[in-house]
Design a protein around this motif. Structure first.
Motif, mmCIF file in Angstrom:
data_model
loop_
_atom_site.group_PDB
_atom_site.id
_atom_site.type_symbol
_atom_site.label_atom_id
_atom_site.label_comp_id
_atom_site.label_asym_id
_atom_site.label_seq_id
_atom_site.Cartn_x
_atom_site.Cartn_y
_atom_site.Cartn_z
ATOM 1 N N SER A 202 87.430 71.419 -27.247
ATOM 2 C CA SER A 202 88.015 70.273 -27.961
ATOM 3 C C SER A 202 87.605 70.284 -29.428
ATOM 4 O O SER A 202 86.611 70.921 -29.817
ATOM 5 N N GLY A 203 88.366 69.545 -30.216
ATOM 6 C CA GLY A 203 88.054 69.400 -31.632
ATOM 7 C C GLY A 203 86.751 68.639 -31.837
ATOM 8 O O GLY A 203 85.976 68.945 -32.748
ATOM 9 N N THR A 204 86.507 67.656 -30.999
ATOM 10 C CA THR A 204 85.283 66.855 -31.094
ATOM 11 C C THR A 204 84.054 67.751 -30.990
ATOM 12 O O THR A 204 83.087 67.622 -31.740
ATOM 13 N N THR B 219 83.674 70.170 -34.169
ATOM 14 C CA THR B 219 83.079 69.586 -35.383
ATOM 15 C C THR B 219 81.600 69.311 -35.169
ATOM 16 O O THR B 219 80.789 69.466 -36.085
ATOM 17 N N TRP C 125 88.501 61.278 -39.422
ATOM 18 C CA TRP C 125 88.254 61.295 -37.973
ATOM 19 C C TRP C 125 87.995 62.738 -37.549
ATOM 20 O O TRP C 125 88.851 63.612 -37.727
ATOM 21 N N HIS C 126 86.795 62.961 -37.018
ATOM 22 C CA HIS C 126 86.443 64.315 -36.577
ATOM 23 C C HIS C 126 86.162 64.337 -35.083
ATOM 24 O O HIS C 126 85.413 65.182 -34.598
ATOM 25 N N GLY C 127 86.723 63.364 -34.364
ATOM 26 C CA GLY C 127 86.453 63.248 -32.941
ATOM 27 C C GLY C 127 85.322 62.269 -32.714
ATOM 28 O O GLY C 127 84.749 61.724 -33.655
ATOM 29 N N GLU D 165 88.861 66.802 -43.914
ATOM 30 C CA GLU D 165 90.210 67.209 -43.497
ATOM 31 C C GLU D 165 91.051 67.428 -44.756
ATOM 32 O O GLU D 165 91.173 66.506 -45.560
ATOM 33 N N ASP E 196 87.868 70.587 -41.676
ATOM 34 C CA ASP E 196 88.274 70.216 -40.327
ATOM 35 C C ASP E 196 89.790 70.389 -40.273
ATOM 36 O O ASP E 196 90.553 69.546 -40.757
ATOM 37 N N VAL F 125 91.615 70.672 -37.512
ATOM 38 C CA VAL F 125 92.114 70.425 -36.158
ATOM 39 C C VAL F 125 93.599 70.043 -36.199
ATOM 40 O O VAL F 125 94.369 70.443 -35.334
ATOM 41 N N ILE F 126 94.003 69.309 -37.224
ATOM 42 C CA ILE F 126 95.435 68.993 -37.356
ATOM 43 C C ILE F 126 96.174 70.068 -38.162
ATOM 44 O O ILE F 126 97.267 70.491 -37.792
ATOM 45 N N LYS G 118 94.207 71.627 -31.425
ATOM 46 C CA LYS G 118 95.613 71.165 -31.339
ATOM 47 C C LYS G 118 96.639 72.301 -31.280
ATOM 48 O O LYS G 118 96.819 72.913 -30.239
#
Ligand code: PMP
Length: 445
Positions: A124-126, A129, A152-154, A211, A244, A246-247, A272
């Protein structure tokens, strides 16, 4: 108050979802397993998805811009997965042992992600990070982490801080006491205040995590000069820069935001899109940093870095679906990114224009295929970060009234827009803009 009672309309369209929501509330706290999946007064419950469309249990069809938390860049059930589940069924869902699929996928990511000298797969991204920050602290032997207000980093305990307004109040109970002593906050796209914070922390600065496009803020893109400043300052101070992604990974371009902006971070976290819809977290970056978690190197206990990876890391399922997705993006990159970016641009422009035609001041964020809407309280103003957004725009109206009205018109948005996929046709985008127009008429009356 608008004449169209959008909440009653929503309730009337979703009776079976109401039943399921009541049942679900007996199972999960608040009836939900992810807080952003909650919609007041109740979420609709999904039945199926295909391409750009989803259907709920009441038979309503929606054009989906949420796209599974922005993960599904090829749409729901893409053709590229046609025989993938057969391959997974043959292989097995989960092995917990090394295998060639993970090398193949890792080599592909090394080839396309500029900073990826080495990488680790997690789930997971959480988790990604959390480990990236741990690596940065161990590598620099410093403790302070800078993160952006609104970033938001999880949900991990190191970083779930200053995510929502008010940014100086704890986000959650149960966090490590004194988290704010080592996780300090910077203001996105504000070079002066950011420089002050960096310099006040410089003797203990381990990393800046950021991000390149702020997801939680509705896709506010970083100014290139702001990211360049962070790159330069962290390098000067011997701290690490973590993107980050993730997106943005494999979304802003094949190589992510670092390729699109031409700025190489020391570490990048991704997830993601790269997982093709399967659970995935990736930590990629400098070989000398990632070497800290090499379990084959002999070290004194406590001097290496524990990176768990997780029981389910590198499952054949996630490696096969991830590899197929990214390989498709690579093979078709010339067409994919120009198409989704063009449609993203049309969505941003069309959304603003439709609202403004009916006297509603509006602005749009985003870059490429990401689109977010904001509704300034007065005339249209430029918004650079979540603090300004809070002051100048009506965030709740986008996340509640606009969202439900759009649902009633057959479009499921996130942050007033969402993430365009290759499955969204030009006609889909025009239908979304027509729905915005209908919603604008309702909101203006
Ligand atoms: N970082 C960013 C930028 C994200 O958007 C998210 C998820 N929304 C995460 C980390 C956490 O990823 P996950 O939900 O896979 O744990």
């Amino acid at each position: 108050m608008s004449r169209v009672d959008y909440l009653s309309q929503y309730r009337e369209r979703t009776p079976r979802s109401i039943e399921l929501y009541q049942r679900s509330a007996n199972v999960m706290p608040g009836g939900i397993s992810h807080r952003y999946r909650h919609i007041a007064p109740h979420p609709f419950f999904m039945k199926a998805g295909s391409g750009s469309r989803i259907w709920d249990v009441d038979g309503n069809e929606y054009i989906d811009l949420w796209m599974g938390h922005f993960a599904l860049i090829l749409g729901h059930k893409p053709a590229v997965f046609k025989d993938a589940f057969e391959e997974i069924a043959q292989a097995g869902v989960h092995w917990g042992l090394p295998h060639e699929y993970q090398i193949q996928f890792g080599e592909l990511l090394q080839e396309i992600v500029p900073c990826a000298e080495k990488l680790i797969f997690g789930v997971s991204g959480t988790e990604a990070t959390m480990y990236a920050v741990r690596l940065a602290r161990a590598f620099t032997r410093k403790s302070t982490v800078l993160k952006v207000a609104g970033g938001w980093h999880g949900g991990n305990s190191e970083l779930v801080w200053a995510v929502n307004s008010p940014f100086d109040k704890p986000e959650s109970a149960g966090l490590t006491p004194g988290i704010d002593a080592y996780t300090k906050i910077i203001r996105y796209n504000d070079p002066e205040s950011t420089l002050r914070t960096i310099h006040s922390a410089k003797h203990d600065l381990a990393c800046v995590i950021i991000e390149p496009v702020l997801g939680g803020g509705g896709f506010i893109p970083a100014d290139p000069s702001y990211l360049e400043l962070l790159r330069e300052e962290t390098r000067k101070l011997g701290a690490l820069l973590i993107f980050d992604e993730v997106i943005t990974g494999c979304r802003l371009s094949l190589g992510g935001a670092q390729e699109a902006y031409g700025i190489k971070p020391d570490l990048a976290t991704m997830g993601k899109v790269l997982g093709g819809g399967a659970n995935l977290g990736v930590i990629a970056g400098r070989g000398d940093v990632l070497a800290l978690c090499d379990p084959t190197l002999k070290r004194e206990k406590g001097s290496g870095v524990v990176v768990g990876g997780g029981t389910f890391s590198c499952s054949p399922m996630s490696m096969i679906l991830g590899y197929r997705t990214v390989q498709y993006l690579k093979t078709h990159s010339g067409d994919v990114y120009s198409t989704i970016d063009r449609r993203g641009q049309r969505l941003r422009e069309g959304t603003i224009a439709a609202l403004k035609r009916h006297g509603i001041p509006a602005g749009a964020f985003g870059l490429g295929s990401l689109c977010g809407l904001y509704l300034p309280r007065n005339a249209a103003v430029a918004v650079r970060n979540p603090e300004e957004m809070e002051k100048l725009a009506d965030v709740a109206r986008v996340e509640q009234e606009f969202k439900i009205r759009m649902i009633n018109h057959g479009v499921f948005t996130a942050h007033g827009g969402g993430a365009v996929s290759t499955a969204h046709s030009e006609e889909d985008i025009e239908r979304i803009i027509a729905a915005v127009e209908a919603v604008a008429i309702e909101m203006a009356t």
